[in-house]
Motif scaffolding. Structure first.
Motif, PDB file in Angstrom:
ATOM      1  N   LYS A  31       0.800  -1.230   0.000  1.00 48.52           N
ATOM      2  CA  LYS A  31       0.000   0.000   0.000  1.00 48.52           C
ATOM      3  C   LYS A  31       0.831   1.278   0.000  1.00 48.52           C
ATOM      4  O   LYS A  31       0.358   2.324  -0.437  1.00 48.52           O
ATOM      5  CB  LYS A  31      -0.921   0.028   1.216  1.00 48.52           C
ATOM      6  N   ALA A  32       2.030   1.215   0.524  1.00 53.63           N
ATOM      7  CA  ALA A  32       2.842   2.418   0.680  1.00 53.63           C
ATOM      8  C   ALA A  32       3.120   3.066  -0.674  1.00 53.63           C
ATOM      9  O   ALA A  32       3.449   2.394  -1.639  1.00 53.63           O
ATOM     10  CB  ALA A  32       4.151   2.089   1.390  1.00 53.63           C
ATOM     11  N   ALA A  73       5.664   7.371   7.678  1.00 57.95           N
ATOM     12  CA  ALA A  73       5.795   6.940   9.073  1.00 57.95           C
ATOM     13  C   ALA A  73       4.543   7.291   9.861  1.00 57.95           C
ATOM     14  O   ALA A  73       4.051   6.485  10.656  1.00 57.95           O
ATOM     15  CB  ALA A  73       7.026   7.568   9.715  1.00 57.95           C
ATOM     16  N   ASP A  74       4.007   8.489   9.644  1.00 58.98           N
ATOM     17  CA  ASP A  74       2.788   8.902  10.346  1.00 58.98           C
ATOM     18  C   ASP A  74       1.607   7.998  10.011  1.00 58.98           C
ATOM     19  O   ASP A  74       0.787   7.686  10.872  1.00 58.98           O
ATOM     20  CB  ASP A  74       2.424  10.347   9.991  1.00 58.98           C
ATOM     21  N   ILE A  75       1.542   7.570   8.779  1.00 58.38           N
ATOM     22  CA  ILE A  75       0.428   6.703   8.360  1.00 58.38           C
ATOM     23  C   ILE A  75       0.573   5.295   8.927  1.00 58.38           C
ATOM     24  O   ILE A  75      -0.374   4.738   9.473  1.00 58.38           O
ATOM     25  CB  ILE A  75       0.343   6.629   6.820  1.00 58.38           C
ATOM     26  N   TYR A  76       1.764   4.706   8.806  1.00 58.41           N
ATOM     27  CA  TYR A  76       1.916   3.282   9.083  1.00 58.41           C
ATOM     28  C   TYR A  76       2.480   2.922  10.457  1.00 58.41           C
ATOM     29  O   TYR A  76       2.357   1.776  10.877  1.00 58.41           O
ATOM     30  CB  TYR A  76       2.751   2.623   7.979  1.00 58.41           C
ATOM     31  N   PHE A  77       3.084   3.847  11.159  1.00 58.29           N
ATOM     32  CA  PHE A  77       3.615   3.553  12.497  1.00 58.29           C
ATOM     33  C   PHE A  77       2.542   2.990  13.431  1.00 58.29           C
ATOM     34  O   PHE A  77       2.798   2.010  14.140  1.00 58.29           O
ATOM     35  CB  PHE A  77       4.268   4.799  13.108  1.00 58.29           C
ATOM     36  N   ALA A  97      -4.886   1.511  11.357  1.00 65.48           N
ATOM     37  CA  ALA A  97      -3.892   2.570  11.146  1.00 65.48           C
ATOM     38  C   ALA A  97      -4.269   3.515  10.012  1.00 65.48           C
ATOM     39  O   ALA A  97      -3.996   4.707  10.086  1.00 65.48           O
ATOM     40  CB  ALA A  97      -2.522   1.959  10.870  1.00 65.48           C
ATOM     41  N   ILE A  98      -4.887   2.991   8.975  1.00 66.26           N
ATOM     42  CA  ILE A  98      -5.162   3.846   7.818  1.00 66.26           C
ATOM     43  C   ILE A  98      -6.592   4.376   7.805  1.00 66.26           C
ATOM     44  O   ILE A  98      -7.008   4.982   6.830  1.00 66.26           O
ATOM     45  CB  ILE A  98      -4.826   3.147   6.486  1.00 66.26           C
ATOM     46  N   THR A  99      -7.316   4.191   8.884  1.00 66.77           N
ATOM     47  CA  THR A  99      -8.656   4.753   8.980  1.00 66.77           C
ATOM     48  C   THR A  99      -8.542   6.267   9.049  1.00 66.77           C
ATOM     49  O   THR A  99      -7.821   6.809   9.870  1.00 66.77           O
ATOM     50  CB  THR A  99      -9.379   4.226  10.232  1.00 66.77           C
TER      51      THR A  99
END
Length: 105
Positions: A31-32, A73-77, A97-99
């Motif tokens: 997804k990244a 990093a903000d999205i997936y951490f 995490a991606i909501t």
């Protein structure tokens, strides 16, 4: 070639290094939109290669590179936190995490 390496110390212990973490990394990398995440030591690293041929890298390009790394990093951490400490499955951790939130609290 510039190899960009952004380390995120998520505190992965030896007992947490299992197939669930590998599955989460695979899901995130699919997804990244920038770079790829890899397991390293007790954390996760975001890696990106910037090919530079016979030219100089501008400050704007380096700023963009850093901004993209921070955004990823903000999205997936949080997915790593949900998996490692929240007891979620890899799919659940990534979904949480991606909501995206809408409006104001």
């Amino acid at each position: 070639i510039i190899l960009f390496h952004f380390f995120i110390p998520v505190g992965v212990s030896e007992s947490q290094r299992d197939s669930k973490l590998d599955v989460l990394l695979s899901l995130i990398n699919a997804k990244a939109s920038f770079g790829s995440f890899v397991l390293q030591d007790q954390g996760v690293a975001l890696r990106y290669v910037l090919p530079v041929m016979n030219t100089q890298v501008s400050l704007a390009q380096l700023e963009w590179l850093i901004d993209q790394a921070i955004a990823q990093a903000d999205i997936y951490f949080p997915a790593f936190e949900f998996l490692l400490w929240g007891g979620k499955s890899p799919v659940e951790a990534l979904a949480c995490a991606i909501t995206e939130t809408h409006g104001e609290a």
